[in-house]
Design an enzyme around this catalytic site. Structure first.
Site, short mmCIF file in Angstrom:
data_model
loop_
_atom_site.label_atom_id
_atom_site.label_comp_id
_atom_site.label_asym_id
_atom_site.label_seq_id
_atom_site.Cartn_x
_atom_site.Cartn_y
_atom_site.Cartn_z
N LYS A 255 -42.00 -95.73 -18.57
CA LYS A 255 -41.73 -95.87 -17.13
C LYS A 255 -40.63 -96.90 -16.87
O LYS A 255 -39.98 -96.87 -15.84
CB LYS A 255 -43.01 -96.27 -16.41
N ARG A 256 -40.45 -97.79 -17.82
CA ARG A 256 -39.43 -98.84 -17.61
C ARG A 256 -38.03 -98.36 -17.98
O ARG A 256 -37.06 -99.01 -17.70
CB ARG A 256 -39.79 -100.08 -18.41
#
Ligand code: GLU
Length: 478
Positions: A255-256
């Site tokens: 997600k980063r």
């Protein structure tokens, strides 16, 4: 073979991301290839992390992709319902009681402080931490006394000693684990809610799941699940653990990671087509037999075989996705492409100066080139900007001394034009060729750069027509 039944079981803690969608897709393709059922069910036991609308959003995005469940909380089969784990607590309880009664599981009253201290002690002693079985041999009287004293407890499985858990993975082949590497793990937490590894077994068994394709992070969970199947005398489904999806730097998608959009909804919002995404994702870790890469929904179902699932990580290649999407856009009618692009254009530009036909013609010019709906905004920017910004290559090109004369002649021809059609503009270019005595690149490129500001673009006469006489003359003068 029994009727094939597979499932996709997300936690409603987030929206549908690429990894989840790929898992769902491979399960779906496998089920449909074998004429079986694809089930959508929810692992919603992590109550604090569940998000509002998580379930609906997972389902909507799957359906957008064309992955339509045969069963789900909204389409229950009474034989197997309910489909949300939090509505199945009594089912888990029934089996927990059996496991306790048969001595396969026990109540553990250790506090988290005790467990933490023990964990630290083992790590300090250089050992792999695992539960020390302090509560494993409590007498029935001790258990009763603790319960009466209101002490909270978890329920742990008593991991059999000296056992090897092995299975044939559809992707990885033979896999085996030793029971001595596994500590007595928690089946049911102190709040009465089962853990993933326990609930998933009960669900898969009671829903007659025959095959499970899931992420490789679950490979090490499999022996835990297999021991429950063993204890309850059930047969486990056939597993296939899929490899990772990595980004262009070969790192696991996360997600980063801002280099890749993680959520299916983002692709939808940017004007990617669902059938193109479906096609592209099927190639993330699976390959067809021949060279062909473009397959529609039904063709993929027909072609899919678990035997061609990859054993190595698959790279999410954004350019390939654009290429696939472009192939699907080209196949769409102009009306459909107009519908796809119009919202983006309206948001980015003031279209009030233009009629519908102009907008349609503008989009038509880019129909073959467009990779995704939102891309239209940057592609057409030259039609809305007042000033052109030439890049260095274009500036360099425009230094040729023949160019002012070419542009002067072309401007005169254009000024005389009454009917500003593509054909007439084309005729002006031809006339310029004769009069200015230039041809090929030295004819087209100066006109292209002077009017559109770029060296490569769509059909020149169409572009000039869309810019309109006034703007073209202003640019030729500028
Ligand atoms: N909820 C789990 C996940 O999303 C499902 C794991 C499984 O398929 O067993 O990873």
């Amino acid at each position: 073979m029994d009727r094939v039944r597979v499932r996709y079981a997300p936690s409603p803690t987030g929206h549908l991301h690429i990894g989840g969608a790929r898992t769902a897709l491979f399960n779906y393709l496998f089920a449909k290839h074998h004429g079986g059922d694809f089930i959508f069910r929810l692992e919603d036991t992590d109550i604090e992390r569940n998000i509002e609308g998580g379930e609906a959003s997972q389902l909507e995005n799957l359906e957008w992709l064309g992955i339509i469940p045969d069963e789900s909380p909204l389409k229950p089969n009474p034989q197997y319902a309910p489909y949300r784990q939090m509505e199945r607590l009594d089912i888990y309880k029934k089996y927990t009681d059996i496991l306790l009664e048969k001595g396969y599981a026990y109540k553990c009253f250790c506090t988290s402080e005790e467990l933490d201290a023990e964990h630290e002690r083992q790590v300090a002693a250089g050992k792999a931490p695992k539960y020390n079985r302090k509560c494993c041999d409590l007498t029935p009287e001790q258990v009763k006394a603790n319960e009466e004293a209101g002490m909270p407890y978890t329920i742990r499985v008593k991991v059999p000693e000296g056992k090897t858990y092995e299975f044939e993975d559809m992707i990885r082949g033979h896999v085996s684990f030793e029971s001595e590497d596994i500590g007595d793990w928690v089946l049911v937490k102190a709040n009465g809610i089962p853990t993933y590894n326990y609930a998933v077994v009960i669900d898969d068994h009671s829903m007659d799941i025959t095959h499970v394709f899931r992420g490789e992070e679950h490979l090490s969970n499999t022996p835990k699940q297999l021991m429950i199947y063993d204890m309850l005398g059930w047969i486990a489904p056939t597993y296939g653990h899929m490899t990772l999806i990595v980004n262009e730097e070969r790192k696991k998608l996360s997600k980063r990671d801002e280099s890749i959009m993680q959520f299916i909804s983002q692709y939808k919002e940017d004007g990617y087509l669902p059938d193109a995404m479906f096609n592209f994702m099927a190639l993330l870790g699976w390959s067809p037999e021949g060279e062909q890469e473009i397959f529609n929904h039904d063709e993929l179902i027909k072609e899919f075989s678990e035997k061609r699932l990859s054993k190595s990580p698959s790279m999410f290649d954004k350019d390939k996705l654009k290429w696939v999407n472009n192939r699907y856009i080209k196949e769409r009618s102009l009306d459909e492409v107009v519908d796809l692009c119009l919202p983006f254009l309206k948001e980015a530009y003031d279209l009030s100066q233009h009629d519908d036909q102009w907008v349609r013609d503008l989009i038509a010019v880019y129909h073959d080139q467009l990779s995704y709906g939102k891309e239209i905004v940057e592609l057409v920017s030259l039609f809305f900007e007042d000033e052109l910004h030439l890049d260095d290559e274009a500036k360099e090109f425009m230094k040729d001394e023949s160019i002012p004369q070419t542009l002067k002649v072309f401007k005169e021809k254009i000024m005389e034009l009454e009917d500003f059609t593509k054909e007439n503009i084309q005729a002006c270019i031809k006339a310029t060729q004769k009069e200015a005595k230039v041809k090929g690149k030295m004819l087209y490129m100066p006109i292209r750069i002077a009017t559109t500001g770029i060296m490569h673009g769509p059909d020149l006469a169409s572009s000039i027509m869309l810019l309109g006489k006034e703007k073209v003359i202003a640019r030729l003068e500028g």
